[in-house]
Design a protein around this motif. Structure first.
Motif, PDB file in Angstrom:
ATOM      1  N   LYS A 175       0.803  -1.241   0.021  1.00 29.67           N
ATOM      2  CA  LYS A 175      -0.002  -0.061  -0.035  1.00 29.67           C
ATOM      3  C   LYS A 175       0.635   1.228   0.126  1.00 29.67           C
ATOM      4  O   LYS A 175       0.426   2.295  -0.215  1.00 29.67           O
ATOM      5  CB  LYS A 175      -0.735  -0.091   1.213  1.00 29.67           C
ATOM      6  CG  LYS A 175      -1.875  -1.204   1.076  1.00 29.67           C
ATOM      7  CD  LYS A 175      -2.692  -1.216  -0.150  1.00 29.67           C
ATOM      8  CE  LYS A 175      -3.849  -2.617  -0.066  1.00 29.67           C
ATOM      9  NZ  LYS A 175      -4.610  -2.601  -1.259  1.00 29.67           N
ATOM     10  N   LYS A 176       2.051   1.126   0.575  1.00 25.41           N
ATOM     11  CA  LYS A 176       2.813   2.418   0.448  1.00 25.41           C
ATOM     12  C   LYS A 176       3.742   2.581  -0.526  1.00 25.41           C
ATOM     13  O   LYS A 176       4.398   3.424  -0.710  1.00 25.41           O
ATOM     14  CB  LYS A 176       4.110   2.440   1.900  1.00 25.41           C
ATOM     15  CG  LYS A 176       3.007   2.530   3.258  1.00 25.41           C
ATOM     16  CD  LYS A 176       3.962   2.563   4.368  1.00 25.41           C
ATOM     17  CE  LYS A 176       4.712   3.705   4.097  1.00 25.41           C
ATOM     18  NZ  LYS A 176       5.856   3.580   5.636  1.00 25.41           N
ATOM     19  N   VAL A 177       3.779   1.661  -1.599  1.00 28.46           N
ATOM     20  CA  VAL A 177       4.699   1.607  -2.659  1.00 28.46           C
ATOM     21  C   VAL A 177       4.118   1.702  -4.075  1.00 28.46           C
ATOM     22  O   VAL A 177       3.085   0.915  -4.436  1.00 28.46           O
ATOM     23  CB  VAL A 177       5.603   0.235  -2.583  1.00 28.46           C
ATOM     24  CG1 VAL A 177       6.441   0.417  -3.934  1.00 28.46           C
ATOM     25  CG2 VAL A 177       6.159   0.085  -1.386  1.00 28.46           C
ATOM     26  N   ILE A 178       4.399   2.783  -4.799  1.00 29.16           N
ATOM     27  CA  ILE A 178       4.006   2.933  -6.146  1.00 29.16           C
ATOM     28  C   ILE A 178       4.965   2.263  -7.300  1.00 29.16           C
ATOM     29  O   ILE A 178       6.159   2.852  -7.161  1.00 29.16           O
ATOM     30  CB  ILE A 178       3.502   4.435  -6.434  1.00 29.16           C
ATOM     31  CG1 ILE A 178       2.475   4.918  -5.321  1.00 29.16           C
ATOM     32  CG2 ILE A 178       3.095   4.585  -7.769  1.00 29.16           C
ATOM     33  CD1 ILE A 178       2.423   6.346  -5.383  1.00 29.16           C
ATOM     34  N   PHE A 179       4.565   1.479  -7.931  1.00 28.88           N
ATOM     35  CA  PHE A 179       5.161   0.862  -8.822  1.00 28.88           C
ATOM     36  C   PHE A 179       5.077   1.708 -10.208  1.00 28.88           C
ATOM     37  O   PHE A 179       3.880   1.817 -10.587  1.00 28.88           O
ATOM     38  CB  PHE A 179       5.319  -0.795  -9.204  1.00 28.88           C
ATOM     39  CG  PHE A 179       5.376  -1.494  -7.956  1.00 28.88           C
ATOM     40  CD1 PHE A 179       6.889  -1.987  -7.908  1.00 28.88           C
ATOM     41  CD2 PHE A 179       4.637  -1.436  -6.663  1.00 28.88           C
ATOM     42  CE1 PHE A 179       7.183  -2.906  -6.683  1.00 28.88           C
ATOM     43  CE2 PHE A 179       4.968  -2.174  -5.720  1.00 28.88           C
ATOM     44  CZ  PHE A 179       6.240  -2.989  -5.664  1.00 28.88           C
ATOM     45  N   GLY A 180       6.250   2.060 -10.975  1.00 29.12           N
ATOM     46  CA  GLY A 180       6.108   2.749 -12.257  1.00 29.12           C
ATOM     47  C   GLY A 180       7.024   2.866 -13.147  1.00 29.12           C
ATOM     48  O   GLY A 180       8.206   2.202 -12.757  1.00 29.12           O
TER      49      GLY A 180
END
Length: 252
Positions: free
Chosen positions: A219-224
């Protein structure tokens, strides 16, 4: 031969068939086949059709890469844009820092982490390794003012193992007495190399889906980016995805 006759009316199932359906066999063989197989290190018949569909086909003398109204690169390049953004917001920057050696502390301290590295590496290759393509660069300083007259020239033949030559001064119309060129050689990726392109065939895409599903638990990590989303993004697509991501986060 007519491309419809070659495909016999079938829906293109790979890059070769898609290219033939778009431009016919002659242009495919002269401009696409060898270049693409150098770039990806495998036959066009084993590559997905969508790779070639990203480029528009025009029956005009318009030599732009895409159909976008505005095309080009920022004056001074992308580095100065990032530098100004970081300086304006007074953002703390750590260079020469291994994310994975500091992963737990970084994620614990941060409200959000934007991760743009390899998604399979993030999960310690739990389901296996995804495939990537890398690049090798050869730089030359030449005692001439001009080598090729353009910033980038693609080499679509099989004899030259590089895919393109970049002449850097033409990006901003430099007038230096000498010129610097870079030859770009595609290569298989191995640990320790820089990963540049995801290999989006069915096997790798199916494997990515497993990692993507697992990423939703973080939930705290945005993968991009190309590596975090295992997707071939052009620069304008990267910027669009980044702005869309920001809007989603701000609307929460």
């Amino acid at each position: 031969m007519n491309e419809k006759a070659v495909l016999n009316g079938k829906k293109p199932e790979n890059l070769e068939e898609q290219a033939i359906s778009l431009v016919g066999t002659d242009i495919y063989r002269k401009l696409i086949k060898d270049y693409t197989e150098k770039q990806w290190g495998r036959p066009c018949t084993e590559l997905p059709a969508f790779i070639i569909k990203r480029l528009p086909v025009r029956l005009t003398y318009d030599n732009n890469y895409f159909n976008d109204k505005y095309q080009g690169i920022p004056i001074g390049g992308y580095t100065q844009i990032i530098e100004k953004m970081l300086d304006h917001e007074n953002i703390e920057v750590h260079l020469s820092t291994d994310f994975f050696e500091n992963k737990e502390s970084l994620e614990e301290e941060a409200d959000k982490v934007i991760y743009t590295g390899m998604i399979d590496q993030y999960f310690n290759y739990e389901f296996g390794r995804l495939e990537y393509r890398s690049l090798r660069f050869e730089h030359e300083i030449l005692d001439i003012q001009n080598y090729q007259g353009n910033a980038v020239v693609n080499y679509t033949d099989a004899q030259n193992k590089f895919t393109r030559i970049i002449e850097h001064k033409h990006f901003e119309f430099g007038e230096q007495e000498k010129t610097i060129i870079t030859k770009e050689y595609p290569s298989d990726w191995k640990p320790g190399d820089e990963p540049y392109y995801p290999v989006n065939d069915k096997t790798n895409n199916d494997l990515f889906k497993r990692y993507y599903k697992k990423s939703k638990e973080k939930k705290k990590v945005i993968f991009g980016g190309r590596l975090g989303m295992y997707k071939y993004y052009d620069m304008h697509m990267v910027i669009h995805e980044a702005l869309t991501c920001v809007q989603k986060e701000l609307s929460k």
